[in-house]
Design a protein around this motif. Sequence first.
Motif, mmCIF file in Angstrom:
data_model
loop_
_atom_site.group_PDB
_atom_site.id
_atom_site.type_symbol
_atom_site.label_atom_id
_atom_site.label_comp_id
_atom_site.label_asym_id
_atom_site.label_seq_id
_atom_site.Cartn_x
_atom_site.Cartn_y
_atom_site.Cartn_z
ATOM 1 N N PHE A 28 -15.988 0.957 -2.613
ATOM 2 C CA PHE A 28 -15.871 0.291 -1.311
ATOM 3 C C PHE A 28 -14.423 0.160 -0.859
ATOM 4 O O PHE A 28 -14.093 0.402 0.306
ATOM 5 N N MET B 102 0.836 -1.199 0.000
ATOM 6 C CA MET B 102 0.000 0.000 0.000
ATOM 7 C C MET B 102 0.870 1.248 0.000
ATOM 8 O O MET B 102 2.038 1.215 0.349
ATOM 9 N N MET C 254 0.190 -5.485 11.310
ATOM 10 C CA MET C 254 0.157 -4.035 11.313
ATOM 11 C C MET C 254 -1.271 -3.545 11.502
ATOM 12 O O MET C 254 -1.527 -2.621 12.271
ATOM 13 N N VAL C 255 -2.193 -4.186 10.840
ATOM 14 C CA VAL C 255 -3.579 -3.746 10.887
ATOM 15 C C VAL C 255 -4.147 -3.895 12.302
ATOM 16 O O VAL C 255 -4.838 -3.012 12.805
ATOM 17 N N ARG D 88 -16.778 6.071 5.294
ATOM 18 C CA ARG D 88 -16.212 7.326 4.797
ATOM 19 C C ARG D 88 -14.996 7.004 3.939
ATOM 20 O O ARG D 88 -14.413 5.930 4.056
ATOM 21 N N VAL E 183 -7.644 -2.575 14.173
ATOM 22 C CA VAL E 183 -8.675 -3.161 13.326
ATOM 23 C C VAL E 183 -8.843 -4.635 13.699
ATOM 24 O O VAL E 183 -7.846 -5.352 13.853
ATOM 25 N N SER F 134 -10.264 -0.093 2.857
ATOM 26 C CA SER F 134 -8.809 0.021 2.995
ATOM 27 C C SER F 134 -8.310 -0.947 4.042
ATOM 28 O O SER F 134 -7.238 -1.548 3.896
ATOM 29 N N SER F 135 -9.087 -1.102 5.118
ATOM 30 C CA SER F 135 -8.671 -2.012 6.187
ATOM 31 C C SER F 135 -8.651 -3.455 5.693
ATOM 32 O O SER F 135 -7.808 -4.248 6.107
ATOM 33 N N GLY G 86 -12.059 1.986 -1.416
ATOM 34 C CA GLY G 86 -11.475 3.274 -1.077
ATOM 35 C C GLY G 86 -11.932 3.773 0.281
ATOM 36 O O GLY G 86 -11.365 4.709 0.827
ATOM 37 N N THR G 87 -12.960 3.143 0.832
ATOM 38 C CA THR G 87 -13.456 3.592 2.138
ATOM 39 C C THR G 87 -12.556 3.083 3.261
ATOM 40 O O THR G 87 -11.634 2.301 3.023
ATOM 41 N N GLU G 88 -12.868 3.529 4.469
ATOM 42 C CA GLU G 88 -12.059 3.120 5.624
ATOM 43 C C GLU G 88 -12.087 1.610 5.821
ATOM 44 O O GLU G 88 -11.047 0.972 6.024
ATOM 45 N N VAL G 89 -13.291 1.029 5.731
ATOM 46 C CA VAL G 89 -13.397 -0.417 5.926
ATOM 47 C C VAL G 89 -12.698 -1.144 4.771
ATOM 48 O O VAL G 89 -11.935 -2.085 4.981
ATOM 49 N N ARG H 144 -8.039 -4.365 2.554
ATOM 50 C CA ARG H 144 -6.825 -4.475 1.729
ATOM 51 C C ARG H 144 -5.588 -4.591 2.610
ATOM 52 O O ARG H 144 -4.694 -5.399 2.358
ATOM 53 N N ALA H 145 -5.545 -3.775 3.663
ATOM 54 C CA ALA H 145 -4.388 -3.801 4.552
ATOM 55 C C ALA H 145 -4.288 -5.139 5.284
ATOM 56 O O ALA H 145 -3.187 -5.646 5.510
ATOM 57 N N MET I 140 -4.175 4.707 7.681
ATOM 58 C CA MET I 140 -4.491 3.569 8.555
ATOM 59 C C MET I 140 -4.129 3.937 9.999
ATOM 60 O O MET I 140 -4.895 3.704 10.933
ATOM 61 N N ASP J 163 -2.572 -7.482 3.286
ATOM 62 C CA ASP J 163 -1.171 -7.126 3.104
ATOM 63 C C ASP J 163 -0.344 -7.456 4.342
ATOM 64 O O ASP J 163 0.707 -8.096 4.252
ATOM 65 N N ASN J 164 -0.799 -7.028 5.514
ATOM 66 C CA ASN J 164 -0.040 -7.221 6.746
ATOM 67 C C ASN J 164 -0.986 -7.171 7.933
ATOM 68 O O ASN J 164 -1.279 -6.108 8.469
#
Lengths: 267, 308
Positions: free
Chosen positions: B150, A100, B168-169, A119, B174, B157-158, B152-155, B160-161, A108, B164-165
């Motif tokens: 979707f 990312m 970290m998340v 959002r 999260v 992105s979480s 691109g939103t906070e959830v 996707r993260a 994040m 990824d890792n």
Amino acid sequence: MLEIKHIYKTFNPGTVNEKRALSNLGLSLDSGDFVTVIGGNGAGKSTMLNLIAGVYACDNVAGSSIVLDGTDVTKEPEYRRARFMGRVFQDPMRGTAAGMEIQENLAMAYRRGKRRGLRWGITRQEKEIFHEKLKVLGLGLENRMSSKVGLLSGGQRQALTLLMATLRKPKLLLLDEHTAALDPKTAKNILSLTHEIVTRDSLTALMVTHNMRDAIRYGNRLIMMNEGSIIFDVSGEEKKKLAVEDLLKKFEEASGAELANDRMLLA
Amino acid sequence: MSFLLTMGNAAAQGVLWSIMTLGVYLTFRLLNFADMTVDGSFATGGAVAAVAVNGGMNPLLALLLSLLAGIACGAVTGFLNTKLKIPALLAGILTMIALYSINIRILGGPNVSLVNVRTVFSAVPGSPMGSTFLVGALTAALMVALMYWFFGTEVGSSIRATGDNEYMVRAFGVNTNTMVMIGLMISNGLVALSGGLIAENQGYGDANMGIGTIVIGLASLIIGEVLFGNRFNFVYKLCSVIVGSILYRMIIGFVLFLGLESSDLKLLTAIVVAVALSVPVIVKKFPGKAAAVNTVEKSEDAGADASK
Ligand SMILES: Nc1ncnc2c1ncn2[C@@H]1O[C@H](COP(=O)(O)OP(=O)(O)OP(=O)(O)O)[C@@H](O)[C@H]1O
Ligand SMILES: [Mg+2]
């Protein structure tokens, strides 16, 4: 600020690999304490930090508790405790999402302890904030905000992780040998950056290090661990006057053995 | 049948299948979860739509029902994995196997034919191929738009993260279990929607229609990736998934045209996936080509700046 009482941790209980990593550990930190942690291989330093962060639960022993700023977090899962804590790990890969963008990683971190909804994941204002914060690092990352983090060097990643961990002021900052995987020069830079941020934001921090000199130079308090307990705890003027030889002697007195850590730097 | 018509039909089918591939892309690429539920949930989507349409339900509502059924399938795999701690691969396989029985229950037998009923395709005027294209393209465009929003939103992105890792998340507060759950639900919802579309399009729902779906999804995904590279922004990637699905169907249509039996397709699909997956290994053996791969990786960085 942080109050740990009677903590035990046994890995693989009831098997041949049973290993007691922490034994009746107690520790109390005041707000603003910057504590360095040293100890031999397997002393339980990482385990202590992981228990505070909630990576593992501690053994279910009567009287065990971890209280952070008045909140009992002993039974809380890791992701819940995150609202209080910033963390930087030894492995630079661990603290960031490589695939990312830099700004997505920061976004994040910016939402640590906040509810996440539908959002947009990153706003224009946030990008401006991140730009300013990255500038302070002096690594030029502010001009590469949409680059993937995987393209950064280990040192850059650790600097970014440090920024992410402190982006929202944490009640407690946990640093587990966060410079150990870096070359000496980069390690020095990250360490002074750490010092800068901790003093600037008057953070409460626990920093594990294998460098005795750094342990003495930084922070206002030093604890030494051995076999899952704290065997030496020194702060204030007394800490400032310490020399590496004193630490070695203390260790021998308390444990009856020589301090051995294959990564320990004595000089 | 003429060659062009065969190819056209194959391409139109590909658009319908691409909705499934979007779901596979979500789990395998974004969430990094090898989800095998797909073979089951695809047939569930088909079974639900077939039975609902035959029962007189509006064909569009029937598709919505397929989507919901798929979401439920994903939730089961998510539960097995995150709550019962069953490894990802096995959790998916268990749901898939269980769904085989459930799908026969839904169908009330091994298959159900749609006789003289309205489908989303018959509602559109024009040739069968044209209506398949139109309905498929509209659905695919809508799904790409929704996924773009979707993730691109906070959830999003979480999620996707998390792929990824996850360490970290979690360190940033999260609940990664929830993210895995949501990802699996959306993914299988897409897969079942695709199954519903296929059932309405071919005029029957079949308990066996899901067999090999996951491999088809992977093949389509990889074809898209090999051709388009791993560059540019998210919409570009989603589109490469769709083009990959269309190309996959066209390759299949082509070999059928050459006279292969449709029972040979599974073998062929497996070969396509194996060959596509071995591309990096083959490239490594030929240093000249390795340079080309490096440029692709570099341009990924350059492309990242262009992404949102
Ligand atoms: N996940 C685990 N499973 C089993 N045993 C573990 C685990 N983590 C740590 N241990 C054991 O617990 C003991 C304490 O380990 P810990 O990692 O806390 O030591 P440390 O003080 O951080 O040492 P180092 O300086 O090597 O990092 C060691 O004996 C270690 O082998
Ligand atoms: Mg350690």
